[in-house]
Design a protein around this motif. Structure first.
Motif, PDB file in Angstrom:
ATOM      1  N   TYR A  95       0.836  -1.201   0.000  1.00 24.26           N
ATOM      2  CA  TYR A  95       0.000   0.000   0.000  1.00 24.26           C
ATOM      3  C   TYR A  95       0.872   1.253   0.000  1.00 24.26           C
ATOM      4  CZ  TYR A  95      -3.814  -3.093   1.530  1.00 24.26           C
ATOM      5  OH  TYR A  95      -4.761  -4.094   1.626  1.00 24.26           O
ATOM      6  N   ARG A 101      -0.140  12.767   9.933  1.00 27.67           N
ATOM      7  CA  ARG A 101      -0.925  12.498  11.137  1.00 27.67           C
ATOM      8  C   ARG A 101      -1.428  11.058  11.197  1.00 27.67           C
ATOM      9  NH1 ARG A 101      -1.735  16.860  14.452  1.00 27.67           N
ATOM     10  NH2 ARG A 101      -1.594  15.197  15.990  1.00 27.67           N
ATOM     11  N   ASN A 102      -0.525  10.146  11.456  1.00 24.75           N
ATOM     12  CA  ASN A 102      -0.895   8.738  11.633  1.00 24.75           C
ATOM     13  C   ASN A 102      -1.477   8.118  10.365  1.00 24.75           C
ATOM     14  OD1 ASN A 102      -2.253  10.015  14.620  1.00 24.75           O
ATOM     15  ND2 ASN A 102      -0.261   9.013  14.506  1.00 24.75           N
ATOM     16  N   PHE A 103      -0.917   8.482   9.226  1.00 26.17           N
ATOM     17  CA  PHE A 103      -1.222   7.832   7.943  1.00 26.17           C
ATOM     18  C   PHE A 103      -2.676   8.076   7.527  1.00 26.17           C
ATOM     19  CE2 PHE A 103       2.303   4.354   8.004  1.00 26.17           C
ATOM     20  CZ  PHE A 103       3.220   5.290   8.448  1.00 26.17           C
ATOM     21  N   TRP A 106      -4.769   6.070   2.226  1.00 28.54           N
ATOM     22  CA  TRP A 106      -4.214   4.810   1.731  1.00 28.54           C
ATOM     23  C   TRP A 106      -4.646   4.577   0.283  1.00 28.54           C
ATOM     24  CZ3 TRP A 106      -1.961   0.857   5.102  1.00 28.54           C
ATOM     25  CH2 TRP A 106      -1.881   1.239   6.444  1.00 28.54           C
ATOM     26  N   GLY A 107      -3.750   3.982  -0.506  1.00 22.07           N
ATOM     27  CA  GLY A 107      -4.145   3.485  -1.812  1.00 22.07           C
ATOM     28  C   GLY A 107      -4.865   2.160  -1.673  1.00 22.07           C
TER      29      GLY A 107
ATOM     30  N   LEU B  33      -0.818   8.582  18.037  1.00 19.07           N
ATOM     31  CA  LEU B  33      -1.421   7.283  17.771  1.00 19.07           C
ATOM     32  C   LEU B  33      -2.653   7.436  16.908  1.00 19.07           C
ATOM     33  CD1 LEU B  33      -1.482   4.121  19.377  1.00 19.07           C
ATOM     34  CD2 LEU B  33      -3.787   5.058  19.392  1.00 19.07           C
ATOM     35  N   GLY B  34      -2.784   6.529  15.934  1.00 23.27           N
ATOM     36  CA  GLY B  34      -3.985   6.490  15.110  1.00 23.27           C
ATOM     37  C   GLY B  34      -4.621   5.116  15.155  1.00 23.27           C
ATOM     38  N   HIS B  36      -6.989   2.499  12.715  1.00 27.61           N
ATOM     39  CA  HIS B  36      -7.371   2.217  11.338  1.00 27.61           C
ATOM     40  C   HIS B  36      -8.298   1.014  11.286  1.00 27.61           C
ATOM     41  CE1 HIS B  36      -4.305   4.928   9.487  1.00 27.61           C
ATOM     42  NE2 HIS B  36      -3.787   4.776  10.692  1.00 27.61           N
ATOM     43  N   GLN B  38      -9.975  -1.972   8.811  1.00 27.83           N
ATOM     44  CA  GLN B  38      -9.802  -2.668   7.549  1.00 27.83           C
ATOM     45  C   GLN B  38     -10.877  -3.730   7.379  1.00 27.83           C
ATOM     46  OE1 GLN B  38      -6.219  -5.061   6.902  1.00 27.83           O
ATOM     47  NE2 GLN B  38      -6.199  -4.475   4.744  1.00 27.83           N
ATOM     48  N   LYS B  42     -10.188  -5.020   1.432  1.00 26.90           N
ATOM     49  CA  LYS B  42     -10.089  -3.568   1.236  1.00 26.90           C
ATOM     50  C   LYS B  42      -8.842  -3.018   1.899  1.00 26.90           C
ATOM     51  CE  LYS B  42     -14.155  -3.151  -0.742  1.00 26.90           C
ATOM     52  NZ  LYS B  42     -14.261  -2.778  -2.176  1.00 26.90           N
ATOM     53  N   ALA B  43      -8.466  -1.807   1.495  1.00 29.60           N
ATOM     54  CA  ALA B  43      -7.362  -1.118   2.138  1.00 29.60           C
ATOM     55  C   ALA B  43      -7.794  -0.595   3.508  1.00 29.60           C
ATOM     56  CB  ALA B  43      -6.899   0.049   1.277  1.00 29.60           C
ATOM     57  N   PRO B  44      -6.858  -0.427   4.416  1.00 27.99           N
ATOM     58  CA  PRO B  44      -7.190   0.216   5.693  1.00 27.99           C
ATOM     59  C   PRO B  44      -7.666   1.646   5.481  1.00 27.99           C
ATOM     60  CG  PRO B  44      -5.072  -0.907   5.830  1.00 27.99           C
ATOM     61  CD  PRO B  44      -5.455  -0.887   4.389  1.00 27.99           C
ATOM     62  N   ARG B  46      -8.216   5.290   7.920  1.00 31.63           N
ATOM     63  CA  ARG B  46      -7.995   5.911   9.226  1.00 31.63           C
ATOM     64  C   ARG B  46      -9.311   6.367   9.834  1.00 31.63           C
ATOM     65  NH1 ARG B  46      -4.716  11.524  10.028  1.00 31.63           N
ATOM     66  NH2 ARG B  46      -6.715  12.301   9.259  1.00 31.63           N
ATOM     67  N   TYR B  49      -7.063   9.980  14.670  1.00 38.40           N
ATOM     68  CA  TYR B  49      -5.676  10.392  14.687  1.00 38.40           C
ATOM     69  C   TYR B  49      -5.406  11.216  15.927  1.00 38.40           C
ATOM     70  CZ  TYR B  49      -7.320  14.911  12.896  1.00 38.40           C
ATOM     71  OH  TYR B  49      -7.969  16.113  12.738  1.00 38.40           O
ATOM     72  N   TYR B  87      -6.635  -1.690  13.683  1.00 34.18           N
ATOM     73  CA  TYR B  87      -5.209  -1.610  13.991  1.00 34.18           C
ATOM     74  C   TYR B  87      -4.881  -0.261  14.622  1.00 34.18           C
ATOM     75  CZ  TYR B  87      -4.576  -5.515  10.692  1.00 34.18           C
ATOM     76  OH  TYR B  87      -4.643  -6.724  10.033  1.00 34.18           O
ATOM     77  N   LEU B  89      -1.659   2.405  15.350  1.00 37.98           N
ATOM     78  CA  LEU B  89      -0.397   2.750  14.707  1.00 37.98           C
ATOM     79  C   LEU B  89       0.257   3.892  15.465  1.00 37.98           C
ATOM     80  CD1 LEU B  89       1.674   3.156  12.305  1.00 37.98           C
ATOM     81  CD2 LEU B  89      -0.029   4.711  11.343  1.00 37.98           C
ATOM     82  N   PRO B  96       7.717   3.563  12.326  1.00 38.00           N
ATOM     83  CA  PRO B  96       6.299   3.472  12.703  1.00 38.00           C
ATOM     84  C   PRO B  96       5.946   2.003  12.937  1.00 38.00           C
ATOM     85  CG  PRO B  96       6.582   4.793  10.716  1.00 38.00           C
ATOM     86  CD  PRO B  96       7.899   4.128  10.994  1.00 38.00           C
ATOM     87  N   PHE B  98       2.722  -0.895  14.029  1.00 37.69           N
ATOM     88  CA  PHE B  98       1.309  -1.202  14.160  1.00 37.69           C
ATOM     89  C   PHE B  98       1.097  -2.219  15.286  1.00 37.69           C
ATOM     90  CE2 PHE B  98      -0.521   0.645  10.325  1.00 37.69           C
ATOM     91  CZ  PHE B  98       0.564   0.783   9.489  1.00 37.69           C
ATOM     92  N   GLN B 100      -1.025  -5.622  16.436  1.00 38.19           N
ATOM     93  CA  GLN B 100      -1.222  -6.838  15.643  1.00 38.19           C
ATOM     94  C   GLN B 100      -2.641  -6.985  15.110  1.00 38.19           C
ATOM     95  OE1 GLN B 100      -1.007  -6.621  18.926  1.00 38.19           O
ATOM     96  NE2 GLN B 100      -1.816  -8.433  19.973  1.00 38.19           N
TER      97      GLN B 100
END
Lengths: 116, 107
Positions: A95, A101-103, A106-107, B33-34, B36, B38, B42-44, B46, B49, B87, B89, B96, B98, B100
């Motif tokens: 990805y 700011r904490n990602f 995302w693609g 800390l963020g 996410h 999923q 699919k992609a994660p 956010r 944040y 997750y 992060l 960085p 994550f 688990q």
């Protein structure tokens, strides 16, 4: 639309090379750190590498250091990941991520499969 | 490297339940800390944040709290679309890292 679109994944033999690309659109690419994050099938998320806005600073996970190279072309709003000496454990979805700011963005990911 | 210990690794809950997921950092990370979400295939995405700030467009039933080493993601009333893996992060320091992941399943 603000988005990241990866490409370049596929099947590659162990020891081979592959170059991933990420096209950014809808935002000012030059103002953001950018990252690559990967996820092996059925596993968790692993940060791979990141690069500063002007490309002057790069960091890598120990698992890919010396084998992967992150780069960017700000004129083309593009991020890259050159992968070499690929191993089976590099098989994953890769990805492209905007690292604010904490990602925050995302693609959709591109799958890399390392197998003979 | 900072280790992020997330718990539980999975949980089963019903629609309408209150759900809490915890992330513990091996050293202090302020509020860097963020969280996410999923969904399968699919992609994660956010959700939270800076430990407690809600991403624009994310329902207010999601909230985050904590600072230093202890962080919590709370879903106040679980909805069908919330069944996913979550997750944490940290990007307070390199690299960085994550947690688990916590898989939230339907009871």
């Amino acid at each position: 639309e603000v988005q990241l679109v990866e490409s370049g994944g596929g099947l590659v033999q162990p020891g081979g090379s592959l170059r991933l690309s990420c096209a950014a659109s809808g935002f000012t690419f030059t103002t953001y750190w950018m990252s690559w994050v990967r996820q092996a099938p059925g596993k968790g998320l692993e940060w791979v590498a990141h690069i500063k806005q002007d490309g002057s600073e790069k960091n890598y996970a120990d698992s890919v250091k010396g084998r992967f190279t992150i780069s960017r072309d700000n004129a083309k709003n593009s991020l890259f990941l050159q992968m070499s000496s690929l191993r089976g454990e590099d098989t994953a979805f890769y990805y492209c991520v905007r690292a604010a700011r904490n990602f925050d963005l995302w693609g959709q990911g591109t799958l890399v499969t390392v197998s003979s | 490297d900072i280790q992020m210990t997330q718990s539980p690794s999975s949980l089963s809950a019903s629609v309408g339940d209150r759900v809490t997921i915890t992330c513990r950092a091996s050293q202090g990370i302020r509020s860097d800390l963020g969280w996410h979400q999923q969904k399968p295939g699919k992609a994660p995405k956010r959700l939270i944040y800076a430990a407690s700030r809600l991403q624009s467009g994310v329902p207010s039933r999601f909230s985050g709290s904590g600072s230093g080493t202890e962080f919590t993601l709370t879903i106040s009333s679980l909805q069908p679309e919330d069944f996913a893996t979550y997750y944490c992060l940290q990007n307070n320091s390199n690299p960085p890292t994550f947690g688990q992941g916590t898989k939230v399943e339907i009871k």
